[in-house]
Write a protein that holds these residues in place. Structure first.
Motif, short mmCIF file in Angstrom:
data_model
loop_
_atom_site.label_atom_id
_atom_site.label_comp_id
_atom_site.label_asym_id
_atom_site.label_seq_id
_atom_site.Cartn_x
_atom_site.Cartn_y
_atom_site.Cartn_z
N PRO A 126 23.71 -5.22 -5.53
CA PRO A 126 23.17 -4.77 -4.24
C PRO A 126 21.81 -5.41 -3.96
CG PRO A 126 23.94 -2.90 -5.55
CD PRO A 126 23.98 -4.12 -6.45
N ALA A 127 21.53 -5.65 -2.67
CA ALA A 127 20.24 -6.21 -2.27
C ALA A 127 19.13 -5.23 -2.64
CB ALA A 127 20.24 -6.48 -0.77
N LEU A 128 17.92 -5.75 -2.73
CA LEU A 128 16.77 -4.92 -3.04
C LEU A 128 16.61 -3.84 -1.98
CD1 LEU A 128 14.35 -4.66 -5.03
CD2 LEU A 128 13.03 -6.01 -3.40
N ASP A 129 16.42 -2.61 -2.42
CA ASP A 129 16.15 -1.50 -1.53
C ASP A 129 15.28 -0.53 -2.30
OD1 ASP A 129 16.14 0.04 0.75
OD2 ASP A 129 18.21 0.72 0.57
N ALA A 130 14.55 0.31 -1.58
CA ALA A 130 13.62 1.23 -2.23
C ALA A 130 13.45 2.48 -1.38
CB ALA A 130 12.27 0.54 -2.43
N ALA A 131 13.06 3.54 -2.05
CA ALA A 131 12.76 4.79 -1.36
C ALA A 131 11.54 4.60 -0.47
CB ALA A 131 12.49 5.89 -2.39
N PRO A 132 11.44 5.39 0.60
CA PRO A 132 10.27 5.30 1.50
C PRO A 132 9.07 6.03 0.91
CG PRO A 132 11.82 6.93 2.33
CD PRO A 132 12.45 6.32 1.10
N VAL A 133 8.46 5.42 -0.09
CA VAL A 133 7.31 5.99 -0.79
C VAL A 133 6.17 4.97 -0.75
CG1 VAL A 133 8.74 7.41 -2.34
CG2 VAL A 133 8.08 5.09 -3.04
N PRO A 134 4.94 5.38 -1.09
CA PRO A 134 3.87 4.38 -1.17
C PRO A 134 4.32 3.20 -2.06
CG PRO A 134 2.95 6.57 -1.34
CD PRO A 134 4.45 6.73 -1.39
N LEU A 135 4.20 2.01 -1.50
CA LEU A 135 4.76 0.82 -2.12
C LEU A 135 3.72 -0.29 -2.12
CD1 LEU A 135 7.19 -0.99 -3.04
CD2 LEU A 135 7.80 -1.16 -0.62
N ARG A 159 2.02 -2.41 0.93
CA ARG A 159 0.80 -3.17 0.67
C ARG A 159 1.26 -4.40 -0.10
NH1 ARG A 159 -4.04 1.12 -0.72
NH2 ARG A 159 -3.86 2.18 1.28
N LEU A 160 0.91 -5.55 0.42
CA LEU A 160 1.42 -6.80 -0.14
C LEU A 160 0.26 -7.74 -0.44
CD1 LEU A 160 3.76 -8.76 -0.77
CD2 LEU A 160 3.88 -9.27 1.67
N LEU A 161 0.16 -8.13 -1.69
CA LEU A 161 -0.85 -9.09 -2.12
C LEU A 161 -0.14 -10.38 -2.48
CD1 LEU A 161 -3.73 -9.89 -2.96
CD2 LEU A 161 -3.25 -8.89 -5.22
N LEU A 162 -0.36 -11.41 -1.68
CA LEU A 162 0.21 -12.73 -1.96
C LEU A 162 -0.88 -13.58 -2.62
CD1 LEU A 162 2.14 -13.16 1.36
CD2 LEU A 162 3.16 -13.00 -0.90
N VAL A 163 -0.55 -14.15 -3.77
CA VAL A 163 -1.54 -14.90 -4.54
C VAL A 163 -1.07 -16.33 -4.78
CG1 VAL A 163 -2.49 -12.83 -5.65
CG2 VAL A 163 -0.56 -14.03 -6.73
N ARG A 203 -5.20 0.56 -7.34
CA ARG A 203 -5.32 1.07 -5.97
C ARG A 203 -4.14 1.99 -5.63
NH1 ARG A 203 -9.11 -1.55 -7.28
NH2 ARG A 203 -9.48 0.53 -8.08
N LEU A 204 -2.93 1.62 -6.07
CA LEU A 204 -1.76 2.45 -5.80
C LEU A 204 -1.89 3.78 -6.54
CD1 LEU A 204 1.02 2.86 -4.48
CD2 LEU A 204 2.03 1.79 -6.52
N LEU A 205 -2.32 3.74 -7.79
CA LEU A 205 -2.50 4.99 -8.54
C LEU A 205 -3.53 5.89 -7.87
CD1 LEU A 205 -2.37 3.91 -12.29
CD2 LEU A 205 -0.65 5.15 -10.99
N GLU A 206 -4.61 5.31 -7.37
CA GLU A 206 -5.61 6.11 -6.65
C GLU A 206 -4.98 6.77 -5.42
OE1 GLU A 206 -8.68 3.29 -5.74
OE2 GLU A 206 -9.50 3.32 -7.76
#
Length: 181
Positions: A113-122, A148-152, A171-174
Motif C-alpha cells: 500500500p502507498a504511504l498513508d498516516a493518521a492525521p496527527v502532528p507529523l 512540518r517538512l525539513l528538506l536538507v 521540536r515534535l516532542l515539545e
C-alpha cells in the motif's frame, strides 16, 4: 518529572537498532522525558525470498504489536527512518498515536500500500538529493497533511544531517508533550 509518553524508533532497511539516526532520536526522547524502544527488524530484512526489501508486512506486524502494547500504557509517538518510516506511518492508522516522525519516508513501496498516516502532528526530514525517493514526491505527500517538512542538502541516508533530524524530533516532542500533558 515522570515519563511523558513512549517512542518506538524503527530503523531503516539493512540498518539496525543501534544505527546513528535512531540512536540520536533515542537520546532526544530520553532528554524530553519519553521512554523509548528500538525494535530489531534485521531478521525480517534478511528474508529476501519474500521481497527485495525482506518481509515488509511482518515488519509492520511486529511494530503494530509493540505499538498496541505501548499505547495501553500511555501516549505513543512513532518514529522511523526509510522503511522504518513507512511502517511507522502505516501503523499510525491502526493505533492511536500522539505524533509521527519520518526520516526519508518512501511514498510508494511497489505492490505494498502507498504511504498513508493518521492525521496527527507529523514531522518529516528528507534529503533534496535522495537517490531512492524523490524530494518532490515527499513534498506532494506532506502538503495535504500540513506536515512540518525539513528538506536538507543530503542523500537518502541523511548522514550529514543527524543533528538536524534530532532537533526536528525535539521540536515534535515539545509540540506533542504539551498536548498530552
Amino acid at each position: 518529572m515522570g515519563i511523558t509518553g513512549h517512542c518506538i524508533l524503527s530503523h531503516g532497511f539493512e540498518s539496525g537498532p543501534d544505527a546513528t539516526k535512531v540512536t540520536a532520536l533515542a537520546e532526544i526522547a530520553q532528554r524530553y522525558g519519553w521512554s523509548h524502544e528500538r525494535p530489531d527488524y534485521t531478521d525480517l530484512d534478511a528474508k529476501r525470498e519474500v521481497s527485495s526489501l525482506g518481509d515488509v508486512m511482518a515488519r509492520q506486524q511486529r511494530l503494530l504489536e509493540l505499538a498496541r502494547a505501548a499505547v495501553a500504557r500511555g501516549p505513543l509517538l512513532l518514529a522511523g527512518s526509510s522503511l522504518g518510516a513507512y511502517i511507522s506511518a502505516r501503523v499510525s492508522l491502526q493505533v492511536p498515536v500522539a505524533g509521527l516522525f519520518l526520516l526519508s519516508p518512501p511514498t510508494a513501496m511497489g505492490p505494498a500500500p502507498a504511504l498513508d498516516a493518521a492525521p496527527v502532528p507529523l514531522s518529516i526530514v528528507h534529503g533534496w538529493d535522495d537517490e531512492l525517493i524523490p524530494a518532490a514526491d515527499v513534498v506532494a505527500w506532506a502538503q495535504p497533511r500540513r506536515a512540518r517538512l525539513l528538506l536538507v542538502d543530503d542523500s537518502h541516508r541523511l548522514s550529514a544531517h543527524v543533528d538536524a533530524g534530532a532537533e526536528a524530533f525535539a521540536r515534535l516532542l515539545e509540540r506533542v508533550s504539551g498536548a498530552v500533558a
